[in-house]
Design an enzyme around this catalytic site. Structure first.
Site, PDB file in Angstrom:
ATOM      1  N   TYR A 283       5.951  -1.298   6.762  1.00  0.00           N
ATOM      2  CA  TYR A 283       5.437  -0.914   5.444  1.00  0.00           C
ATOM      3  C   TYR A 283       4.514  -1.966   4.837  1.00  0.00           C
ATOM      4  CZ  TYR A 283       5.171  -0.036   0.460  1.00  0.00           C
ATOM      5  OH  TYR A 283       4.709   0.127  -0.824  1.00  0.00           O
TER       6      TYR A 283
ATOM      7  N   LYS B 171       0.407  -1.594   4.149  1.00  0.00           N
ATOM      8  CA  LYS B 171      -0.181  -1.703   2.809  1.00  0.00           C
ATOM      9  C   LYS B 171      -1.216  -2.825   2.774  1.00  0.00           C
ATOM     10  CE  LYS B 171       0.771   0.391  -0.382  1.00  0.00           C
ATOM     11  NZ  LYS B 171       0.226   1.681  -0.882  1.00  0.00           N
TER      12      LYS B 171
END
Length: 372
Positions: free
Chosen positions: A159, A163
């Site tokens: 994650y 990002k």
């Protein structure tokens, strides 16, 4: 460049528009922007009832689509003035394959950027995350930091990696020539831990306590501080950034901004418990070292069981590192560049969130206690 006052129809295209932040963003746009003519909410999982919030001056349109499908993004974003790209797949528990996270968070962002180029959309605001910086798994604190604070960025989970990649793509896209000859202006916002009505993680924390018979296990040092930010204030910063990006693009273009309000600095545990105190959960504190061994055991068990079972508990080494590492930020840069101040003060944020938490069923706790 066409200014807001010169453009006839101002259309906001919001990816992830039916999600947690998207709903708060819709409310703030409806309440605070009187120049918009249409808000398009683009999401894979839609809520058509949001269209009922259309007003005499603003039309709300809900469109189902997949951010990984470029043709859909291009088609639905045609004619938009501003893109606010909030769509993201958040997972720090190994519940979602890395390839899927990469497809949504990185490829989806590429699709949004290319749609802006194809459709001549000049303004793109990206919803990033504090996790593009940290906390890292080494436990290095980041206290009252800003966008220029030096930090040992160390990504291990898919994650934060995704990002970070997506934010880099958005910032690098700033200045790109669009079809028609105009220029793309981009900026990125990095909220700290978002909370508020419909926050799934707070609900998960509640449900985990229900499953343990009303027992909350705690072990994070009481000195740990996290910056939490109310979803309505995150939405407000997006609105201000989008507005300023249109009126003064060169000031914001290519910039990143931390997003925080005046919510109190507390650990995630303390912050959540102040809203859940009415349920009278029993709290037990265990040593942090024991929590670390449990997190390591969970990671090992997940790896062993992976071929036959999906074991994805909330506690793992990464989530423990995030929970036990102080990470707080300042929003001074946003204040300087586009006059950001929280739209809702702490009392309002607390009361709005508490009213939602008070709708959680009390009977679940009573039943769980009886079973135990």
């Amino acid at each position: 460049m066409i200014t807001m006052s010169e453009q006839k129809d101002i259309i906001y295209f919001v990816t992830g528009g039916c999600g947690f932040l998207g709903r708060h963003l819709l409310q703030v746009l409806l309440e605070k922007e009187d120049t918009i003519t249409e808000i398009r909410l683009f999401d894979k999982h839609i809520d058509l009832s949001l269209q009922d919030q259309s007003t005499e001056r603003i039309k709300v349109v809900v469109v189902q689509g997949d951010i990984t499908d470029y043709s859909s993004v291009v088609e639905v974003s045609q004619g938009a003035t501003v893109v606010i790209h909030t769509a993201s797949l958040v997972d720090v528990w190994h519940r979602v394959p890395e390839s899927v996270i990469e497809a949504v968070n990185v490829k989806g962002t590429v699709n949004v950027i290319n749609a802006c180029i194809e459709n001549g959309i000049q303004h793109l605001v990206y919803t990033s995350s504090m996790e593009v910086i940290g906390p890292n798994v080494k436990g290095d604190p980041f206290v009252r930091g800003d966008e220029d604070t030096v930090y040992n960025v160390c990504h291990e989970m898919p994650y934060p990696k995704s990002k970070s990649k997506a934010e880099k793509l958005v910032i690098e896209a700033n200045g790109t020539k669009l079809k028609g000859g105009a220029c793309l202006y981009t900026c990125s916002l990095r909220p700290t831990g978002i909370y508020g009505e419909q926050h799934q993680l707070m609900k998960d924390f509640y449900m985990m306590s229900v499953r343990t018979g009303g027992l909350v296990i705690r072990g994070v040092p009481q000195s740990t501080e996290h910056g939490r930010v109310y979803a309505g204030n995150v939405a407000w910063m997006h609105v201000l950034a989008a507005r300023a990006l249109q009126e003064h693009p060169r000031k914001l273009a290519g910039e990143v901004y931390f997003c925080y309000d005046d919510s109190p600095y507390k650990s995630y545990e303390d912050f959540n418990m102040q809203f859940l105190s009415a349920f009278n959960f029993r709290q037990i504190r265990i040593p942090l070292l024991l929590l670390w061994f449990l997190a390591c055991f969970n990671d090992l068990l997940r790896w062993v069981l992976k071929p036959v079972h999906s074991y994805t508990p909330l506690l793992n080494r990464y989530t423990l590192a995030v929970a036990s590492t102080s990470f707080t930020v300042r929003s001074d840069k946003a204040q300087r560049h586009f006059q950001y101040q929280p739209l809702y003060n702490w009392d309002e944020c607390r009361d709005r969130t508490q009213r939602w938490v008070d709708t959680f069923p009390v009977d679940c706790i009573k039943d769980a206690v009886k079973k135990n």
